[in-house]
Write a protein that holds these residues in place. Structure first.
Motif, PDB file in Angstrom:
ATOM      1  N   LEU A   1       0.825  -1.211   0.000  1.00 30.28           N
ATOM      2  CA  LEU A   1       0.000   0.000   0.000  1.00 30.28           C
ATOM      3  C   LEU A   1       0.857   1.258   0.000  1.00 30.28           C
ATOM      4  O   LEU A   1       0.475   2.280  -0.586  1.00 30.28           O
ATOM      5  N   ALA A   2       2.019   1.193   0.660  1.00 32.44           N
ATOM      6  CA  ALA A   2       2.908   2.347   0.685  1.00 32.44           C
ATOM      7  C   ALA A   2       3.498   2.630  -0.696  1.00 32.44           C
ATOM      8  O   ALA A   2       3.781   3.786  -1.037  1.00 32.44           O
ATOM      9  N   LEU A   3       3.665   1.606  -1.503  1.00 27.07           N
ATOM     10  CA  LEU A   3       4.267   1.752  -2.830  1.00 27.07           C
ATOM     11  C   LEU A   3       3.237   1.974  -3.930  1.00 27.07           C
ATOM     12  O   LEU A   3       3.520   2.617  -4.941  1.00 27.07           O
ATOM     13  N   PHE A   4       2.038   1.448  -3.755  1.00 24.26           N
ATOM     14  CA  PHE A   4       1.008   1.461  -4.796  1.00 24.26           C
ATOM     15  C   PHE A   4       0.492   2.886  -5.034  1.00 24.26           C
ATOM     16  O   PHE A   4       0.244   3.628  -4.094  1.00 24.26           O
ATOM     17  N   PRO A   5       0.305   3.320  -6.305  1.00 19.42           N
ATOM     18  CA  PRO A   5       0.526   2.577  -7.558  1.00 19.42           C
ATOM     19  C   PRO A   5       1.837   2.909  -8.256  1.00 19.42           C
ATOM     20  O   PRO A   5       2.184   2.296  -9.247  1.00 19.42           O
ATOM     21  N   GLU A   6       2.590   3.937  -7.758  1.00 18.55           N
ATOM     22  CA  GLU A   6       3.798   4.356  -8.468  1.00 18.55           C
ATOM     23  C   GLU A   6       4.963   3.398  -8.279  1.00 18.55           C
ATOM     24  O   GLU A   6       5.844   3.310  -9.116  1.00 18.55           O
ATOM     25  N   PHE A   7       5.004   2.709  -7.109  1.00 19.88           N
ATOM     26  CA  PHE A   7       6.106   1.825  -6.752  1.00 19.88           C
ATOM     27  C   PHE A   7       7.441   2.566  -6.822  1.00 19.88           C
ATOM     28  O   PHE A   7       8.403   2.115  -7.438  1.00 19.88           O
ATOM     29  N   ASP A   8       7.438   3.737  -6.155  1.00 21.95           N
ATOM     30  CA  ASP A   8       8.633   4.576  -6.068  1.00 21.95           C
ATOM     31  C   ASP A   8       9.449   4.121  -4.852  1.00 21.95           C
ATOM     32  O   ASP A   8       9.276   4.627  -3.741  1.00 21.95           O
TER      33      ASP A   8
ATOM     34  N   ILE B   1      10.058   5.393  -0.476  1.00 20.21           N
ATOM     35  CA  ILE B   1       9.191   4.494   0.272  1.00 20.21           C
ATOM     36  C   ILE B   1       9.114   4.885   1.750  1.00 20.21           C
ATOM     37  O   ILE B   1      10.092   5.364   2.332  1.00 20.21           O
ATOM     38  N   ARG B   2       7.945   4.687   2.333  1.00 18.91           N
ATOM     39  CA  ARG B   2       7.767   4.844   3.779  1.00 18.91           C
ATOM     40  C   ARG B   2       7.607   3.446   4.364  1.00 18.91           C
ATOM     41  O   ARG B   2       6.612   2.770   4.124  1.00 18.91           O
ATOM     42  N   LEU B   3       8.589   3.012   5.141  1.00 21.33           N
ATOM     43  CA  LEU B   3       8.570   1.663   5.691  1.00 21.33           C
ATOM     44  C   LEU B   3       7.584   1.489   6.840  1.00 21.33           C
ATOM     45  O   LEU B   3       6.900   0.465   6.914  1.00 21.33           O
ATOM     46  N   PRO B   4       7.469   2.439   7.777  1.00 21.01           N
ATOM     47  CA  PRO B   4       6.475   2.262   8.848  1.00 21.01           C
ATOM     48  C   PRO B   4       5.058   2.445   8.292  1.00 21.01           C
ATOM     49  O   PRO B   4       4.856   3.058   7.253  1.00 21.01           O
ATOM     50  N   GLY B   5       4.087   1.906   8.998  1.00 18.09           N
ATOM     51  CA  GLY B   5       2.703   2.053   8.561  1.00 18.09           C
ATOM     52  C   GLY B   5       1.757   1.297   9.468  1.00 18.09           C
ATOM     53  O   GLY B   5       2.173   0.588  10.394  1.00 18.09           O
ATOM     54  N   VAL B   6       0.476   1.426   9.197  1.00 21.75           N
ATOM     55  CA  VAL B   6      -0.549   0.809  10.034  1.00 21.75           C
ATOM     56  C   VAL B   6      -0.455  -0.714   9.994  1.00 21.75           C
ATOM     57  O   VAL B   6      -0.389  -1.377  11.036  1.00 21.75           O
ATOM     58  N   LEU B   7      -0.448  -1.289   8.804  1.00 20.49           N
ATOM     59  CA  LEU B   7      -0.394  -2.749   8.705  1.00 20.49           C
ATOM     60  C   LEU B   7       0.933  -3.298   9.203  1.00 20.49           C
ATOM     61  O   LEU B   7       0.984  -4.381   9.803  1.00 20.49           O
TER      62      LEU B   7
ATOM     63  N   THR C   1      17.257   8.394  12.756  1.00 21.48           N
ATOM     64  CA  THR C   1      18.563   7.750  12.692  1.00 21.48           C
ATOM     65  C   THR C   1      18.513   6.357  12.084  1.00 21.48           C
ATOM     66  O   THR C   1      19.404   5.974  11.315  1.00 21.48           O
ATOM     67  N   PHE C   2      17.472   5.606  12.393  1.00 24.09           N
ATOM     68  CA  PHE C   2      17.484   4.183  12.060  1.00 24.09           C
ATOM     69  C   PHE C   2      16.475   3.742  11.000  1.00 24.09           C
ATOM     70  O   PHE C   2      16.578   2.627  10.489  1.00 24.09           O
ATOM     71  N   ILE C   3      15.489   4.559  10.674  1.00 28.33           N
ATOM     72  CA  ILE C   3      14.507   4.148   9.663  1.00 28.33           C
ATOM     73  C   ILE C   3      14.887   4.728   8.310  1.00 28.33           C
ATOM     74  O   ILE C   3      14.908   5.962   8.144  1.00 28.33           O
ATOM     75  N   PRO C   4      15.184   3.889   7.340  1.00 26.59           N
ATOM     76  CA  PRO C   4      15.506   4.408   6.002  1.00 26.59           C
ATOM     77  C   PRO C   4      14.247   4.865   5.278  1.00 26.59           C
ATOM     78  O   PRO C   4      13.129   4.502   5.646  1.00 26.59           O
ATOM     79  N   GLY C   5      14.445   5.653   4.242  1.00 25.48           N
ATOM     80  CA  GLY C   5      13.320   6.106   3.436  1.00 25.48           C
ATOM     81  C   GLY C   5      12.607   7.293   4.049  1.00 25.48           C
ATOM     82  O   GLY C   5      13.117   7.996   4.922  1.00 25.48           O
ATOM     83  N   ARG C   6      11.373   7.497   3.601  1.00 24.77           N
ATOM     84  CA  ARG C   6      10.586   8.661   4.002  1.00 24.77           C
ATOM     85  C   ARG C   6       9.860   8.404   5.311  1.00 24.77           C
ATOM     86  O   ARG C   6       9.344   7.325   5.557  1.00 24.77           O
ATOM     87  N   LEU C   7       9.823   9.432   6.167  1.00 30.73           N
ATOM     88  CA  LEU C   7       9.052   9.389   7.398  1.00 30.73           C
ATOM     89  C   LEU C   7       7.795  10.228   7.212  1.00 30.73           C
ATOM     90  O   LEU C   7       7.815  11.263   6.538  1.00 30.73           O
TER      91      LEU C   7
END
Length: 367
Positions: free
Chosen positions: A101-108, A112-118, A181-187
């Motif tokens: 869901l974080a990648l859909f639909p562009e799959f950029d 990417i945002r790694l944390p999320g609800v699911l 510091t520790f989470i890569p990608g977008r916050l």
């Protein structure tokens, strides 16, 4: 209509889960973020609105469901080690759906945002399921309290190395520094994330509170005593959460310990009321939509994220379906806030259609 859940399921829990998913969809998909009634928005920082109850309610339900499912397997003689691969697989699938869901639909992938609800649900499910298999109830209770008290002390005593400490301001706490510091990608908030690493620990405690309620439900106590236990226990947690709020404010964004007790207390009382009305009195009339959503909850949530592509993409000129909907209603004189709510309710109904079809076909997707 009268709800009929799959066999051996607790209808009140399905109904409660379904209401929670419906709440998630409604608050996440207004017709316009510029026109949202205050109860349907998150608190800016400290405090809680009805919207801030939705996610912790679902986490609480995850804890209850773990107990109902896995104690049944243990009673049937299933080996603990046999259940671990399935727990791991289910956790991975839920986490992967969150990434999808974080990648859909562009799959950029670069943004990417790694944390999320699911993703957070997956971590809580995995942690609480293993706790059930390999620790006692007393140990689980101590771990829950340890997470809440430990998190409070860490947040209150350890400052952000660069910005100092202020729990009254977003981003000026150790949780924000850990995220950066520790989470890569977008916050989600740029320098911190509401589903960040450190704040996931008290979320596991929210799952443990659900497990405690689950143990009460599967106990040999009478149904009347179960209802009383859920209500009294919920009231006690709710009260303690409000007291803790004096020194560690109720806050969803960093999932404070007071927020855990406050929301879990309310969740326990809501579950107690549903259990009393539906399972004890047998009054299931009017629960149909909730049960339909509740029996395929994760599926409904994923579909709600996928359907956004259809409804929010420009189809006619630079207008999307949602903008056409809003323009159409407001042109008839409907107040924008009401039009925005009508869209959210309509979108929820759109998500209801596929899960209703699954329900009628007795297809219950376990993810």
């Amino acid at each position: 209509m009268t709800a009929k859940a799959p066999s051996n399921r607790l209808i009140s829990l399905d109904f409660f889960r379904g209401l929670t998913i419906m709440g998630m969809i409604i608050v996440n998909t207004p017709g316009s973020w510029s026109y949202v009634y205050p109860p349907l928005t998150h608190a800016e920082w400290n405090g809680a609105t009805p919207t801030d109850l939705v996610f912790p309610f679902f986490i609480f339900i995850v804890g209850v469901s773990i107990v109902l499912a896995y104690t049944k397997y243990l009673e049937r003689g299933r080996e603990r080690k046999e259940m671990v691969p399935k727990i791991l697989k289910r956790s991975f699938i839920i986490f992967a759906l969150g990434i999808f869901l974080a990648l859909f639909p562009e799959f950029d992938f670069a943004n990417i945002r790694l944390p999320g609800v699911l993703q957070r649900i997956a971590i809580v499910f995995f942690s609480c399921a293993l706790l059930l298999l390999y620790t006692t109830r007393k140990t689980q209770l101590w771990i829950g309290w340890g997470l809440l008290i430990g998190y409070w002390l860490v947040m209150a005593l350890i400052p952000h190395p660069e910005l100092g400490l202020s729990l009254a301001e977003p981003g000026r706490n150790i949780a924000a520094w850990i995220d950066t510091t520790f989470i890569p990608g977008r916050l989600y908030q740029g320098t911190w994330d509401p589903e960040g690493l450190l704040s996931t620990l008290p979320t596991i405690a929210s799952g443990i509170t659900g497990m405690i309620a689950g143990y009460l439900i599967v106990s040999d106590r009478s149904r009347d005593r179960k209802v009383i236990g859920l209500m009294v226990g919920g009231l006690a947690a709710f009260t303690l959460g409000n007291i803790w709020d004096w020194v560690f404010p109720i806050n969803k964004h960093i999932w404070t310990s007071s927020y855990v007790l406050y929301t879990s207390g309310l969740a326990s009382m809501v579950l107690g009321a549903c259990y009393y009305w539906i399972d004890l009195l047998g009054k299931s009339k009017g629960t149909f939509a909730g049960v339909v959503f509740g029996t395929n909850a994760i599926t409904a949530y994923v579909l709600s994220g996928v359907f956004l592509v259809v409804t929010h993409r420009a189809w006619i000129g630079d207008q999307s379906l949602v903008s056409l909907f809003m323009d159409g209603l407001t042109s008839f004189g409907i107040e924008p806030h009401l039009a925005s709510l009508i869209w959210a309710l309509s979108y929820c109904f759109l998500c209801f259609i596929p899960v209703y079809i699954l329900y009628k076909k007795k297809i219950f997707i376990k993810v």
